[in-house]
Design a protein around this motif. Structure first.
Motif, PDB file in Angstrom:
ATOM      1  N   ARG A 119      -8.656   5.683   2.307  1.00  0.00           N
ATOM      2  CA  ARG A 119      -8.235   4.334   1.928  1.00  0.00           C
ATOM      3  C   ARG A 119      -9.271   3.683   1.021  1.00  0.00           C
ATOM      4  O   ARG A 119     -10.483   3.935   1.151  1.00  0.00           O
ATOM      5  CB  ARG A 119      -8.025   3.472   3.175  1.00  0.00           C
ATOM      6  N   ASP A 120      -8.802   2.819   0.113  1.00  0.00           N
ATOM      7  CA  ASP A 120      -9.714   2.073  -0.745  1.00  0.00           C
ATOM      8  C   ASP A 120     -10.135   0.778  -0.043  1.00  0.00           C
ATOM      9  O   ASP A 120      -9.813   0.552   1.131  1.00  0.00           O
ATOM     10  CB  ASP A 120      -9.079   1.797  -2.110  1.00  0.00           C
ATOM     11  N   LEU A 121     -10.868  -0.077  -0.760  1.00  0.00           N
ATOM     12  CA  LEU A 121     -11.374  -1.307  -0.165  1.00  0.00           C
ATOM     13  C   LEU A 121     -10.269  -2.252   0.275  1.00  0.00           C
ATOM     14  O   LEU A 121     -10.468  -3.103   1.143  1.00  0.00           O
ATOM     15  CB  LEU A 121     -12.306  -2.017  -1.158  1.00  0.00           C
ATOM     16  N   ARG A 122      -9.096  -2.118  -0.317  1.00  0.00           N
ATOM     17  CA  ARG A 122      -7.960  -2.975   0.063  1.00  0.00           C
ATOM     18  C   ARG A 122      -7.162  -2.386   1.221  1.00  0.00           C
ATOM     19  O   ARG A 122      -6.203  -2.986   1.682  1.00  0.00           O
ATOM     20  CB  ARG A 122      -7.034  -3.183  -1.134  1.00  0.00           C
ATOM     21  N   GLY A 123      -7.560  -1.196   1.659  1.00  0.00           N
ATOM     22  CA  GLY A 123      -6.847  -0.554   2.754  1.00  0.00           C
ATOM     23  C   GLY A 123      -5.679   0.300   2.310  1.00  0.00           C
ATOM     24  O   GLY A 123      -4.942   0.831   3.144  1.00  0.00           O
ATOM     25  N   GLU A 124      -5.509   0.433   1.006  1.00  0.00           N
ATOM     26  CA  GLU A 124      -4.417   1.251   0.481  1.00  0.00           C
ATOM     27  C   GLU A 124      -4.799   2.734   0.533  1.00  0.00           C
ATOM     28  O   GLU A 124      -5.947   3.107   0.269  1.00  0.00           O
ATOM     29  CB  GLU A 124      -4.101   0.854  -0.965  1.00  0.00           C
TER      30      GLU A 124
END
Length: 277
Positions: A119-124
């Motif tokens: 996941r990236d920093l946005r949670g995606e």
């Protein structure tokens, strides 16, 4: 100008620190004997540690961008693709044991696999990461253990067969030697069979039993008492003269056990007991 140079120096310092952390993490992952990988949403490799690179016989530069379809047989790659699709759909990590092909040797092994989303920093979710290692020997040991248990269960069932011969009458013919384990199995099988079939008479035929010692005699008495507690009667058949003498010498109290010289006479007795009045 001085502020700009200072800012550039700060950025260079930050980049150097980032590169050092990246080298540290990679060197740490390369020390791990398990194969570790990371792929993007399309299944293309974006990272692999030394263990995985060794198993595929490639450098990191050669492996980057490749998918399982570029490396493994189609049926295996399709299986990996389906697993990844399910992971991306649920967003949950999973683990399994599955077949794997070692590219450098062509050998098919079993591996324990753990996969999780990246996941990236946005949670995606932006990819998949995983680790796997060879568990072929453990898997074979587990299978052999399961097969041995199944074989032992089959042997126990064959060594203590319970045969229904009429309504409410069952027969257990015993052959060979009866040790403590088999004796316990006799009692257990007899009890379960009597209850399951609602039998009123259970015939224990010991025509084929080689020797009757105190342990065997005790087992027969225990079986009779246990069966009596569930409302049925035991008929002991096939008592040879030598066995009868052994029972007498041992002072075995057969109590409520009905004895008969042959299985045929025991069956006649049992049928008489269950015949409607």
């Amino acid at each position: 100008m001085r502020i700009l140079r200072q800012r550039v120096a700060e950025l260079e310092l930050a980049e150097r620190a980032w590169r050092e952390r990246e080298l540290f993490h990679r060197s740490l992952l390369d020390l791990i004997p398990q194969s570790i990988f990371r792929s993007d949403l399309d299944g293309r490799c974006v990272f692999a540690n030394s263990a995985l690179l060794a198993s595929v016989g490639m450098s990191l530069e050669q492996l980057l961008g490749k998918t399982p379809f570029d490396l493994y047989p189609r049926e295996l790659a399709e299986k990996y693709r389906q697993d990844d699709a399910q992971l991306l759909k649920t967003g949950e990590a999973f683990e399994t044991i599955e077949e794997h092909r070692v590219l450098t040797t062509g050998e098919t092994i079993y591996v324990k696999v753990i996969k999780a989303p990246v996941r990236d920093l946005r949670g995606e979710i932006v990819g998949i990461q995983g680790i796997f290692w060879d568990v072929t020997s453990e898997n074979m040991a587990r299978r052999l253990s399961e097969e041995r248990k199944a074989h032992e269960a089959a042997v126990r069932e064959l060594s203590t067969p319970l045969i229904p011969i009429a309504d409410k009458v069952v027969v257990m013919p015993l052959i060979g030697t009866i040790d403590s384990n088999r004796a316990n199995q006799v009692v257990e099988t007899l009890l379960e069979g009597v209850v399951a079939r609602q039998a009123s008479v259970a015939i224990l035929d010991i025509t084929g039993v080689r020797d009757v010692d105190s342990g065997v005699a005790d087992s027969l008495v225990r079986a009779a008492r246990a069966v009596g507690l569930v409302g049925a009667q035991v008929v002991l058949t096939g008592i040879k003269p030598s066995v009868a003498q052994t029972l007498v010498d041992l002072g075995v109290d057969l109590g409520s056990i009905v004895t008969s010289g042959t299985l045929q006479s025991g069956i006649r007795y049992a049928l008489q007991q269950t015949r409607p009045v």
